[in-house]
Motif scaffolding. Structure first.
Motif, PDB file in Angstrom:
ATOM      1  N   GLY A 410      11.165  64.806 -69.457  1.00 47.07           N
ATOM      2  CA  GLY A 410      10.185  64.020 -70.191  1.00 47.07           C
ATOM      3  C   GLY A 410       8.826  64.691 -70.228  1.00 47.07           C
ATOM      4  N   GLU A 411       8.430  65.299 -69.105  1.00 47.23           N
ATOM      5  CA  GLU A 411       7.144  66.016 -69.069  1.00 47.23           C
ATOM      6  C   GLU A 411       7.160  67.181 -70.057  1.00 47.23           C
ATOM      7  OE1 GLU A 411       4.539  65.119 -67.498  1.00 47.23           O
ATOM      8  OE2 GLU A 411       5.208  63.752 -65.925  1.00 47.23           O
ATOM      9  N   ARG A 413       9.020  67.485 -72.715  1.00 46.92           N
ATOM     10  CA  ARG A 413       9.048  66.935 -74.069  1.00 46.92           C
ATOM     11  C   ARG A 413       7.649  66.524 -74.512  1.00 46.92           C
ATOM     12  NH1 ARG A 413      12.135  62.931 -73.088  1.00 46.92           N
ATOM     13  NH2 ARG A 413      14.092  64.060 -73.334  1.00 46.92           N
ATOM     14  N   GLU A 414       6.911  65.871 -73.605  1.00 49.85           N
ATOM     15  CA  GLU A 414       5.566  65.420 -73.947  1.00 49.85           C
ATOM     16  C   GLU A 414       4.617  66.600 -74.145  1.00 49.85           C
ATOM     17  OE1 GLU A 414       2.093  62.344 -72.334  1.00 49.85           O
ATOM     18  OE2 GLU A 414       3.952  62.610 -71.218  1.00 49.85           O
ATOM     19  N   GLN A 415       4.734  67.620 -73.287  1.00 48.12           N
ATOM     20  CA  GLN A 415       3.893  68.812 -73.439  1.00 48.12           C
ATOM     21  C   GLN A 415       4.147  69.486 -74.778  1.00 48.12           C
ATOM     22  OE1 GLN A 415       4.737  71.247 -70.000  1.00 48.12           O
ATOM     23  NE2 GLN A 415       4.314  69.557 -68.594  1.00 48.12           N
ATOM     24  N   LEU A 418       2.582  67.452 -77.601  1.00 49.92           N
ATOM     25  CA  LEU A 418       1.122  67.612 -77.627  1.00 49.92           C
ATOM     26  C   LEU A 418       0.723  68.974 -78.181  1.00 49.92           C
ATOM     27  CD1 LEU A 418       0.241  65.958 -74.194  1.00 49.92           C
ATOM     28  CD2 LEU A 418      -0.342  65.086 -76.466  1.00 49.92           C
TER      29      LEU A 418
END
Length: 435
Positions: A410-411, A413-415, A418
């Protein structure tokens, strides 16, 4: 080696269910979830078995010099909200690796509070080879001694009360006649298993600049590791082959962790004082002057080489202050030494790196799932909950808990999202700049 543990109404645990303990057992989970209570239950029995008062039923601690924990009062141990009967119980099974008169057995004891506020065993059951011996509390502190499924007790009375949780009194042994020696051997085997627990807590003592060696090997490392350097001094300064191997083994594992090239002991002038010297990248430094991670892992490595064969080594947060690679190598230490030295490791950890390396070692077939157990402990309301992690032959977890070690995917994916968004904003901004 302990092969099974079960707690009922013990601190955070309504019940743990049956926990299979293997040569390498890892306890993972959130803070204040109940992991430490699992460890404390065995240490509670160990300090009871070592109590100087043989008539005690359970030693809740308070002696800072000799006890591992102070558990407070009965209500501090009993799970909050427990209704009648207000009792908690501890059960375990063991298997001995060395030739012995009792090769395997089990222990189970239920504890309640007396009218005077003390703790008394309500029922004690010791078993081996299909034989079962019970002491059951009746009115006014009298006990009935029962054998197997016999309908009538072999005897009744206050004089038959159990001792130190693990033994029947001499009067009961005599009463059992030909069964007495077997019960004595079983009690002794249980005592030996508890005595063979070696515990190292999460807070290890900081190192000194130099040490005095009294020319003897200490009996234990201590729960805070304060005798670890004494063990290393004895290993380095004696010519006993087995003892000499300890410092060599510790030095080798420091190198494998890449925290030091080697470890040595140096005498200071011609005095009785010695210093521990750490070599790294051609520089020699006193243990006191290097990173704290080395001094914190030193007791872990020492106890892993020092504990006698057949010991159960209980470690809390062995990875503290270590960088990720060194944390990973700890998994290799547990796997290799459990097999080579015939010791058991029960490890409470928060280290994802240690866990991931265990998965890799299973995938590489350096240890099989039957020799390794991993449990995730979490809170479900006020009660603790145990989740055995199901690993396949490639080390993959089949029942991955939600939020286990965070959400790495998830981290990422979010990075990535962004980064894409920012790139779009920059292109839009640059496209609006006047030429």
């Amino acid at each position: 080696m302990f092969t099974y543990l079960k707690l009922t109404n013990f601190k955070a645990w309504r019940t743990t269910g049956g926990i299979a303990l293997k040569p390498v057992t890892m306890l993972l989970g959130t803070n204040s979830s109940g992991k430490s209570s699992l460890i404390q239950s065995l240490l509670l029995l160990k300090q009871t078995a070592q109590s100087p008062d043989r008539t005690t039923h359970l030693n809740l601690g308070g002696d800072e010099l000799h006890d591992y924990f102070s558990f407070g009062e009965f209500d501090n141990v009993l799970t909050q909200g427990t209704r009648t009967p207000r009792q908690f119980s501890i059960a375990f099974a063991f298997q001995r690796q060395r030739p012995a008169r009792v090769r395997a057995g089990s222990f189970e004891a239920a504890y309640g509070q007396t009218s005077s506020g003390g703790i008394a065993i309500q029922e004690l059951c010791l078993s081996t080879d299909g034989r079962r011996f019970r002491a059951i509390r009746r009115e006014r502190g009298a006990y009935s001694v029962m054998v197997d499924d016999e309908p009538q007790p072999r005897g009744k009375g206050r004089h038959l009360a159990p001792e130190r949780s693990i033994a029947f009194p001499a009067e009961a042994i005599s009463l059992l006649e030909k069964d007495g020696p077997l019960l004595e051997d079983l009690s002794l085997a249980i005592r030996r298993e508890l005595e063979n627990i070696v515990y190292l807590g999460p807070l290890r003592r900081k190192p000194e600049r130099d040490y005095v060696w009294n020319k003897s090997m200490p009996g234990e490392v201590g729960s805070d590791g304060h005798r670890a350097v004494d063990v290393l001094l004895s290993s380095a300064l004696t010519r006993n082959g087995e003892q000499s191997a300890i410092i060599e083994g510790v030095s080798n594992w420091l190198a494998r962790m890449k925290v030091a090239d080697k470890l040595e002991v140096h005498q200071i002038s011609r005095s009785t004082r010695y210093e521990v010297v750490i070599h790294r990248d051609g520089v020699a430094a006193n243990l006191r002057d290097v990173g704290i991670g080395i001094s914190q892992v030193l007791p872990v490595l020492t106890v892993a080489h020092f504990a006698p064969a057949g010991s159960t080594i209980i470690l809390e947060e062995p990875e503290i202050h270590l960088h990720p690679l060194a944390q990973s190598v700890l998994a290799e230490l547990f796997v290799e030494l459990s097999r080579k030295r015939q010791v058991q490791f029960i490890v409470e950890t928060h280290s994802e790196h240690l866990f991931r390396r265990m998965q890799t070692l299973i995938a590489k077939q350096q240890i099989t799932p039957k020799d390794a157990a991993m449990y995730f402990v979490e809170r479900e309301g006020k009660a603790a909950r145990m989740r055995p992690l199901e690993l396949d032959d490639f080390g993959r977890v089949k029942n991955w808990p939600e939020g286990f070690f965070g959400d790495a995917l998830g981290e990422t994916r979010e990075q990535t999202a962004l980064a894409i968004q920012r790139a779009k904003e920059l292109r839009a901004r640059d496209g609006n700049v006047p030429g």
